[in-house]
Design an enzyme around this catalytic site. Sequence first.
Site, PDB file in Angstrom:
ATOM      1  N   TRP A  98       0.832  -1.202   0.000  1.00 56.52           N
ATOM      2  CA  TRP A  98       0.000   0.000   0.000  1.00 56.52           C
ATOM      3  C   TRP A  98       0.864   1.249   0.000  1.00 56.52           C
ATOM      4  O   TRP A  98       0.541   2.230  -0.672  1.00 56.52           O
ATOM      5  CB  TRP A  98      -0.980  -0.003   1.175  1.00 56.52           C
TER       6      TRP A  98
ATOM      7  N   LYS B  83     -12.104  -1.638   7.059  1.00 54.33           N
ATOM      8  CA  LYS B  83     -11.371  -2.618   7.860  1.00 54.33           C
ATOM      9  C   LYS B  83     -11.760  -2.515   9.325  1.00 54.33           C
ATOM     10  O   LYS B  83     -12.149  -3.500   9.923  1.00 54.33           O
ATOM     11  CB  LYS B  83      -9.870  -2.433   7.694  1.00 54.33           C
TER      12      LYS B  83
ATOM     13  N   ASP C 113      -1.396   6.623   6.519  1.00 53.60           N
ATOM     14  CA  ASP C 113      -2.457   5.736   6.058  1.00 53.60           C
ATOM     15  C   ASP C 113      -2.701   4.733   7.183  1.00 53.60           C
ATOM     16  O   ASP C 113      -1.893   3.833   7.415  1.00 53.60           O
ATOM     17  CB  ASP C 113      -2.014   5.016   4.776  1.00 53.60           C
TER      18      ASP C 113
HETATM   19  C1  LIG Z   1      -7.125  -1.681   2.159  1.00 57.01           C
HETATM   20  C2  LIG Z   1      -6.063  -0.672   2.253  1.00 57.01           C
HETATM   21  C3  LIG Z   1      -5.951   0.378   1.317  1.00 57.01           C
HETATM   22  C4  LIG Z   1      -6.885   0.501   0.138  1.00 57.01           C
HETATM   23  O1  LIG Z   1      -8.118   0.919   0.576  1.00 57.01           O
HETATM   24  P1  LIG Z   1      -9.297   1.290  -0.450  1.00 57.01           P
HETATM   25  O2  LIG Z   1     -10.283   1.938   0.484  1.00 57.01           O
HETATM   26  O3  LIG Z   1      -9.764   0.028  -1.052  1.00 57.01           O
HETATM   27  O4  LIG Z   1      -8.760   2.236  -1.455  1.00 57.01           O
HETATM   28  C5  LIG Z   1      -4.953   1.298   1.493  1.00 57.01           C
HETATM   29  N1  LIG Z   1      -4.089   1.211   2.509  1.00 57.01           N
HETATM   30  C6  LIG Z   1      -4.160   0.225   3.425  1.00 57.01           C
HETATM   31  C7  LIG Z   1      -3.165   0.180   4.538  1.00 57.01           C
HETATM   32  C8  LIG Z   1      -5.135  -0.744   3.319  1.00 57.01           C
HETATM   33  O5  LIG Z   1      -5.214  -1.732   4.223  1.00 57.01           O
END
Ligand SMILES: *Cc1c(COP(=O)(O)O)cnc(C)c1O
Length: 362
Positions: A104, A198, A174
């Site tokens: 990511w 999540k 993030d």
């Molecule tokens: C799942 C995830 C993403 C992507 O998320 P989307 O909402 O599908 O764009 C980005 N960063 C991390 C750390 C993730 O776990």
Amino acid sequence: MPVHRVYNFSAGPAVLPLSVLEEAQRDLVALPGVGMSVLEISHRSKTFDAIIQAAEADLRTLGSIPANYKVLFLQGGASLQFAMVPMNLLTSGAVADYILTGSWSKKALKEAKLIGATHVAASTEEGGFKRVPAANEIKLTPGAAYVHMTSNNTIAGTEWHHVPETTGAPLVCDASSDIFSRPIDISKFGLVYAGAQKNLGPSGVTVVIIREDLLARSSDTLPAMLNYKTQADAGSMYNTPPVFGIYTLGLVLKWLVGQGGLTAIAKVNERKAKVLYDELDRTPYWRPHAEKDSRSLMNVTFRLPSEDLEKQFIKDAAAAGFDGLKGHRSVGGLRASIYNAFPEEGVKALVEFMREFEKKNG
Ligand SMILES: *Cc1c(COP(=O)(O)O)cnc(C)c1O
């Protein structure tokens, strides 16, 4: 008749608290006192105003978010934030630092490169993203526009257990897969973002927490929807926000308050992860992917002695009511995602299953 629910170890969208699903189901056709479904109400109605205000208030209380931070509810997932962060914060002539700790973070960097100058301050890709970097491995650009990190690496199964030093540059995080899994000191960050699916709710809503002074960087030349300042000025209602997502996120936050908040949920999360890691450390049959001091409490990644055994494990586990254990193809093996809403007894049941599996296939 109680419905049958499996143990859902999916990395995302992921398990939600049963009480949240039941409340959403109960009130789906008509919100109490409103006579309309939350799916049908105007985002300009008093009802929705109360819903979004309550969600923001609970988010602020749970995260002890200082008054000089704005909370935004946006769309486009964490992936759109990969682009919005540099579009808004990477001013011309400046450099953005990226700490690469997994797939990511690499995707975030890729988007930033389309916008402006970047620098890889550290990377643990060598060896397969098994850890986060040590402080002395991080080479920051003096005067960087910001430093970007990924607090929990959903795919590799690693997590930062401290906040890195950035010598004054705003830290952008993030936190998609570990937000509100433990207390967070927002004041150490310039911006924190997370796709909700999540740990906070359903997909379709993305939480952005941004320090107010950074809004001054958003240029008027940006399209309105991609401009943090426009979104902040409009209270996340420049256009129709993801009403149902915000509603459900609000229910999850209320549930989290009921659990005792972040300190309390962090204790549960530590307990859950320990049960699983203790089993992984018990016998060399299991091969945990992450190095010990970088282990994620949210996504536990491990391999078995062979790919055939891994396939067998996933098949037998599914038959026994454990879903979503297949690891990401870039790491292989198994991944057990055990977010806030994943029940503690499910982790214990998985460990029981693992012991049986090893006995049968050891
Ligand atoms: C799942 C995830 C993403 C992507 O998320 P989307 O909402 O599908 O764009 C980005 N960063 C991390 C750390 C993730 O776990």
